[in-house]
Design a protein around this motif. Structure first.
Motif, PDB file in Angstrom:
ATOM      1  N   LEU A   1       0.832  -1.205   0.000  1.00  0.00           N
ATOM      2  CA  LEU A   1       0.000   0.000   0.000  1.00  0.00           C
ATOM      3  C   LEU A   1       0.867   1.255   0.000  1.00  0.00           C
ATOM      4  O   LEU A   1       0.630   2.185  -0.776  1.00  0.00           O
ATOM      5  N   LEU A   2       1.873   1.280   0.849  1.00  0.00           N
ATOM      6  CA  LEU A   2       2.765   2.439   0.895  1.00  0.00           C
ATOM      7  C   LEU A   2       3.470   2.627  -0.444  1.00  0.00           C
ATOM      8  O   LEU A   2       3.595   3.746  -0.945  1.00  0.00           O
ATOM      9  N   TRP A   3       3.906   1.533  -1.051  1.00  0.00           N
ATOM     10  CA  TRP A   3       4.567   1.611  -2.358  1.00  0.00           C
ATOM     11  C   TRP A   3       3.632   2.217  -3.401  1.00  0.00           C
ATOM     12  O   TRP A   3       4.020   3.111  -4.154  1.00  0.00           O
ATOM     13  N   MET A   4       2.399   1.738  -3.443  1.00  0.00           N
ATOM     14  CA  MET A   4       1.451   2.207  -4.466  1.00  0.00           C
ATOM     15  C   MET A   4       1.135   3.692  -4.306  1.00  0.00           C
ATOM     16  O   MET A   4       1.062   4.425  -5.291  1.00  0.00           O
ATOM     17  N   VAL A   5       0.968   4.149  -3.073  1.00  0.00           N
ATOM     18  CA  VAL A   5       0.681   5.567  -2.833  1.00  0.00           C
ATOM     19  C   VAL A   5       1.897   6.416  -3.208  1.00  0.00           C
ATOM     20  O   VAL A   5       1.765   7.437  -3.894  1.00  0.00           O
TER      21      VAL A   5
ATOM     22  N   ALA B   1       2.324   6.553  -7.030  1.00  0.00           N
ATOM     23  CA  ALA B   1       1.352   7.449  -7.669  1.00  0.00           C
ATOM     24  C   ALA B   1       1.738   8.908  -7.460  1.00  0.00           C
ATOM     25  O   ALA B   1       1.657   9.724  -8.390  1.00  0.00           O
ATOM     26  N   LEU B   2       2.171   9.246  -6.257  1.00  0.00           N
ATOM     27  CA  LEU B   2       2.598  10.622  -5.972  1.00  0.00           C
ATOM     28  C   LEU B   2       3.826  10.978  -6.811  1.00  0.00           C
ATOM     29  O   LEU B   2       3.907  12.056  -7.392  1.00  0.00           O
TER      30      LEU B   2
ATOM     31  N   VAL C   1       5.804  19.798 -12.863  1.00  0.00           N
ATOM     32  CA  VAL C   1       4.622  19.973 -13.704  1.00  0.00           C
ATOM     33  C   VAL C   1       3.306  19.674 -12.981  1.00  0.00           C
ATOM     34  O   VAL C   1       2.238  19.916 -13.532  1.00  0.00           O
ATOM     35  N   ALA C   2       3.358  19.170 -11.757  1.00  0.00           N
ATOM     36  CA  ALA C   2       2.128  18.871 -11.017  1.00  0.00           C
ATOM     37  C   ALA C   2       1.371  20.168 -10.725  1.00  0.00           C
ATOM     38  O   ALA C   2       1.973  21.214 -10.456  1.00  0.00           O
TER      39      ALA C   2
ATOM     40  N   ARG D   1       7.863  15.320  -4.527  1.00  0.00           N
ATOM     41  CA  ARG D   1       8.642  14.278  -5.209  1.00  0.00           C
ATOM     42  C   ARG D   1       9.625  13.649  -4.226  1.00  0.00           C
ATOM     43  O   ARG D   1       9.807  12.433  -4.191  1.00  0.00           O
ATOM     44  N   SER D   2      10.263  14.474  -3.421  1.00  0.00           N
ATOM     45  CA  SER D   2      11.183  13.962  -2.407  1.00  0.00           C
ATOM     46  C   SER D   2      10.439  13.097  -1.394  1.00  0.00           C
ATOM     47  O   SER D   2      10.941  12.057  -0.967  1.00  0.00           O
ATOM     48  N   LEU D   3       9.239  13.510  -1.021  1.00  0.00           N
ATOM     49  CA  LEU D   3       8.409  12.719  -0.113  1.00  0.00           C
ATOM     50  C   LEU D   3       8.044  11.377  -0.743  1.00  0.00           C
ATOM     51  O   LEU D   3       8.113  10.334  -0.088  1.00  0.00           O
TER      52      LEU D   3
END
Length: 85
Positions: A21-25, A28-29, A42-43, A58-60
Motif C-alpha cells: 500500500l505504501l509503495w502504491m501511494v 502514484a505521488l 509539472v504537477a 517528489r522527495s516525499l
C-alpha cells in the motif's frame, strides 16, 4: 546504500516483501511530480506554488518508496535484518 529497485525508474509493481500500500501511494505521488522543460515541477499543486523540481512532494514520494522497501535495503557495514520474514 543498495536499493532493491532502480531509484531513477522504480517499477510500478512493488518488489516482493515490501509494504504494498505504501509503495502504491508513493509511486502514484511520484508519477505526478515530474520535471518540466523549464526546471519546475509539472504537477498542478507545484505549478501553483512555482516549485522547482525536484519538489518537496517528489522527495516525499521517493522517501515513501524507500520506506516501503526498507526491509530489503542493505546498508554499508551492516547486515540486513528482515523483520517481515
Amino acid at each position: 546504500m543498495n536499493y532493491p529497485f532502480d531509484r531513477d525508474n522504480p517499477p510500478e509493481e512493488p518488489p516482493a516483501r515490501t509494504d504494498r500500500l505504501l509503495w502504491m501511494v508513493a509511486y502514484a505521488l511520484r508519477a505526478e511530480h515530474e520535471p518540466g522543460v523549464d526546471g519546475f515541477c509539472v504537477a498542478r499543486t507545484c505549478v501553483k506554488e512555482s516549485e522547482l523540481w525536484p519538489c518537496r512532494r517528489r522527495s516525499l514520494a521517493d522517501g515513501g518508496l524507500l520506506a516501503a522497501a526498507w526491509p530489503l535495503v542493505e546498508l554499508p557495514g551492516r547486515k540486513r535484518r528482515d523483520a517481515r520474514t
